[in-house]
Design an enzyme around this catalytic site. Structure first.
Site, PDB file in Angstrom:
ATOM      1  CB  CYS A 193       0.131   6.706   9.015  1.00  0.00           C
ATOM      2  SG  CYS A 193      -1.038   5.887   7.915  1.00  0.00           S
ATOM      3  CG  HIS A 201       3.844   6.441   7.050  1.00  0.00           C
ATOM      4  ND1 HIS A 201       3.657   5.110   7.371  1.00  0.00           N
ATOM      5  CD2 HIS A 201       2.725   6.828   6.390  1.00  0.00           C
ATOM      6  CE1 HIS A 201       2.482   4.721   6.926  1.00  0.00           C
ATOM      7  NE2 HIS A 201       1.902   5.739   6.322  1.00  0.00           N
ATOM      8  CG  ASN A 258       0.520   2.982   4.345  1.00  0.00           C
ATOM      9  OD1 ASN A 258       0.711   2.788   5.539  1.00  0.00           O
ATOM     10  ND2 ASN A 258      -0.100   4.053   3.888  1.00  0.00           N
TER      11      ASN A 258
HETATM   12  N1  COA Z   1      -3.918   0.097 -11.297  1.00  0.00           N
HETATM   13  C1  COA Z   1      -4.186   0.653 -12.491  1.00  0.00           C
HETATM   14  N2  COA Z   1      -4.765   1.864 -12.623  1.00  0.00           N
HETATM   15  C2  COA Z   1      -5.067   2.522 -11.502  1.00  0.00           C
HETATM   16  C3  COA Z   1      -4.809   1.995 -10.209  1.00  0.00           C
HETATM   17  C4  COA Z   1      -4.217   0.723 -10.143  1.00  0.00           C
HETATM   18  N3  COA Z   1      -3.918   0.126  -8.969  1.00  0.00           N
HETATM   19  N4  COA Z   1      -5.220   2.886  -9.283  1.00  0.00           N
HETATM   20  C5  COA Z   1      -5.721   3.939  -9.940  1.00  0.00           C
HETATM   21  N5  COA Z   1      -5.633   3.718 -11.289  1.00  0.00           N
HETATM   22  C6  COA Z   1      -6.047   4.589 -12.380  1.00  0.00           C
HETATM   23  C7  COA Z   1      -7.186   5.498 -11.977  1.00  0.00           C
HETATM   24  O1  COA Z   1      -8.408   4.839 -12.134  1.00  0.00           O
HETATM   25  C8  COA Z   1      -7.019   6.651 -12.942  1.00  0.00           C
HETATM   26  O2  COA Z   1      -7.566   6.277 -14.160  1.00  0.00           O
HETATM   27  P1  COA Z   1      -8.420   7.338 -15.042  1.00  0.00           P
HETATM   28  O3  COA Z   1      -7.458   8.444 -15.330  1.00  0.00           O
HETATM   29  O4  COA Z   1      -8.836   6.536 -16.213  1.00  0.00           O
HETATM   30  O5  COA Z   1      -9.529   7.767 -14.128  1.00  0.00           O
HETATM   31  C9  COA Z   1      -5.503   6.735 -13.119  1.00  0.00           C
HETATM   32  O6  COA Z   1      -4.976   5.466 -12.698  1.00  0.00           O
HETATM   33  C10 COA Z   1      -4.875   7.855 -12.316  1.00  0.00           C
HETATM   34  O7  COA Z   1      -5.361   7.769 -11.008  1.00  0.00           O
HETATM   35  P2  COA Z   1      -4.870   8.779  -9.910  1.00  0.00           P
HETATM   36  O8  COA Z   1      -5.583   8.490  -8.634  1.00  0.00           O
HETATM   37  O9  COA Z   1      -4.950  10.187 -10.438  1.00  0.00           O
HETATM   38  O10 COA Z   1      -3.326   8.366  -9.803  1.00  0.00           O
HETATM   39  P3  COA Z   1      -2.172   9.049  -9.010  1.00  0.00           P
HETATM   40  O11 COA Z   1      -1.073   9.329  -9.962  1.00  0.00           O
HETATM   41  O12 COA Z   1      -2.652  10.151  -8.117  1.00  0.00           O
HETATM   42  O13 COA Z   1      -1.691   7.862  -8.066  1.00  0.00           O
HETATM   43  C11 COA Z   1      -1.869   7.028  -5.816  1.00  0.00           C
HETATM   44  C12 COA Z   1      -2.596   7.300  -7.127  1.00  0.00           C
HETATM   45  C13 COA Z   1      -2.907   6.466  -4.854  1.00  0.00           C
HETATM   46  C14 COA Z   1      -0.763   6.017  -6.065  1.00  0.00           C
HETATM   47  C15 COA Z   1      -1.274   8.343  -5.281  1.00  0.00           C
HETATM   48  O14 COA Z   1      -2.210   9.385  -5.342  1.00  0.00           O
HETATM   49  C16 COA Z   1      -0.780   8.199  -3.890  1.00  0.00           C
HETATM   50  O15 COA Z   1       0.074   7.395  -3.587  1.00  0.00           O
HETATM   51  N6  COA Z   1      -1.281   9.015  -2.937  1.00  0.00           N
HETATM   52  C17 COA Z   1      -0.920   8.922  -1.551  1.00  0.00           C
HETATM   53  C18 COA Z   1      -1.728   7.828  -0.943  1.00  0.00           C
HETATM   54  C19 COA Z   1      -1.192   7.400   0.372  1.00  0.00           C
HETATM   55  O16 COA Z   1      -0.017   7.166   0.511  1.00  0.00           O
HETATM   56  N7  COA Z   1      -2.084   7.281   1.332  1.00  0.00           N
HETATM   57  C20 COA Z   1      -1.813   6.820   2.619  1.00  0.00           C
HETATM   58  C21 COA Z   1      -1.150   7.875   3.393  1.00  0.00           C
HETATM   59  S1  COA Z   1      -1.037   7.349   5.019  1.00  0.00           S
END
Ligand code: COA
Length: 315
Positions: free
Chosen positions: A108, A242, A272
């Site tokens: 990224c 980003h 992204n």
């Molecule tokens: N739809 C519905 N539920 C979803 C889901 C989706 N698209 N993606 C994950 N979940 C669920 C998970 O399975 C989990 O369920 P569980 O509690 O029953 O296991 C729950 O939602 C929480 O998941 P979690 O991963 O803890 O959510 P979060 O609040 O951390 O959000 C992201 C997840 C990915 C949105 C967040 O962590 C994020 O944006 N991180 C940065 C990622 C990023 O930008 N990466 C690229 C950088 S270059």
């Protein structure tokens, strides 16, 4: 060096959160509040190199430069259909460039890493006009059964042309090597001598840790670069962050204590797009006439590696 032209290109196919919920256990109610994304442009029957060529040509036109005037080409790309040659050579052939092509895979922050490399060439007096293209198709890296990753990404290409000038005020590149946080594995051809088992693994990501890394490193590095350049936060006109997640952008903005109108965003309908994200945002803002000569722009990007980078430039 200074930026004299920008360009971008997006795939035609737009996939909304509701489209995703037709085949994935997800919903707009889950995706939008956690990411700020409602839709993304996704590669279907286009080729990534054609988007890259389109972005490059637009940037050259905007800069008033011909392909033969470019004396260095940097292409930032994580994945495309070719392993070799680098995407840069494929794009260069179609654009009609006749100069060295360097491909980098810095995920990224690839646009800021490219600017740092290009600036070194300018400082050495080796170049007069340089083209940078960032072209990415992360939607070909994720499993479309994995709702925690595939909903986050979109594809596209962004480009910029640089010429001589004194407009790069400061850049900081940062690495906190930790490959297990975001990775994908693609087996190579088997040989009679390879005995280990190799299987494809789609993009894997520890979302929470990447989130924490992004906010922490971005805030720290923006403060460091501004401090080094003697520029106060309130003197910055535009923050181009980003576009990984709206909550990451908001986290950075809140910690810095900067008004919302200084943070241009397009994540709502882009998602992204890895290293293409910053130059696409730059081009969209440029074409909207958002920047005035002398404006101070801060870029900040973070991603796989874990790598991150910040740049302060004057428009
Ligand atoms: N739809 C519905 N539920 C979803 C889901 C989706 N698209 N993606 C994950 N979940 C669920 C998970 O399975 C989990 O369920 P569980 O509690 O029953 O296991 C729950 O939602 C929480 O998941 P979690 O991963 O803890 O959510 P979060 O609040 O951390 O959000 C992201 C997840 C990915 C949105 C967040 O962590 C994020 O944006 N991180 C940065 C990622 C990023 O930008 N990466 C690229 C950088 S270059």
């Amino acid at each position: 060096m200074r930026i004299i032209g920008t360009g971008s290109a997006l795939p035609r196919k737009v996939v909304t959160n509701d489209d995703l919920s037709a085949f994935l256990d997800t919903s707009d109610e889950w995706i939008f509040p956690r990411t700020g994304i409602r839709s993304r442009h996704v590669i279907s029957d286009e080729k990534l190199e054609d988007l890259a060529v389109d972005a490059a040509r637009k940037a050259l036109t905007d800069a008033g430069r011909l392909p033969e005037e470019i004396d260095l080409f940097l292409c930032s790309n994580v994945v495309n259909e070719y392993l070799t040659p680098g995407l840069g050579c494929i794009v260069a052939a179609k654009v009609g460039l006749n100069c060295p092509c360097i491909d980098i895979n810095c995920a990224c922050p690839g646009f800021i890493y490219s600017m740092d490399i290009v600036e070194t060439y300018f400082m050495a007096g080796k170049v007069k006009n340089v083209l940078v293209v960032c072209a990415e198709e992360p939607t070909r890296m994720t499993s479309w059964q994995d709702r925690s990753t595939c909903v986050l990404f979109g594809d596209g290409a962004g480009a910029a042309v640089f010429t001589e000038g004194n407009n790069v005020k400061g850049i900081r590149l940062n690495a906190q090597p930790d490959p297990d946080k975001i990775w994908q594995f693609r087996p190579l051809q088997p040989t009679p001598y390879v005995t280990k088992t190799e299987t494809d693994v789609p993009l894997q990501m520890n979302g929470r840790e990447v989130f924490r890394f992004a906010v922490t490193t971005s805030v720290r590095d923006i403060q460091e670069v501004l401090g080094r350049c003697g520029v106060k936060l309130e003197e910055v006109d535009h923050f181009l962050i980003h576009q990984a997640n709206m909550r990451i952008v908001e986290g950075i903005r809140n910690r810095l204590g900067v008004p919302e109108d200084k943070f241009a965003t397009n994540i709502v309908d882009h998602g992204n797009s890895s290293s293409a994200s910053c130059p696409i945002l730059l081009d969209e803002c440029n074409r909207r006439g958002l920047f005035k000569p002398g404006d101070k722009l801060v870029f900040s990007a973070f991603g796989a590696g874990l790598l991150s980078a910040v740049a302060l430039i004057e428009w």
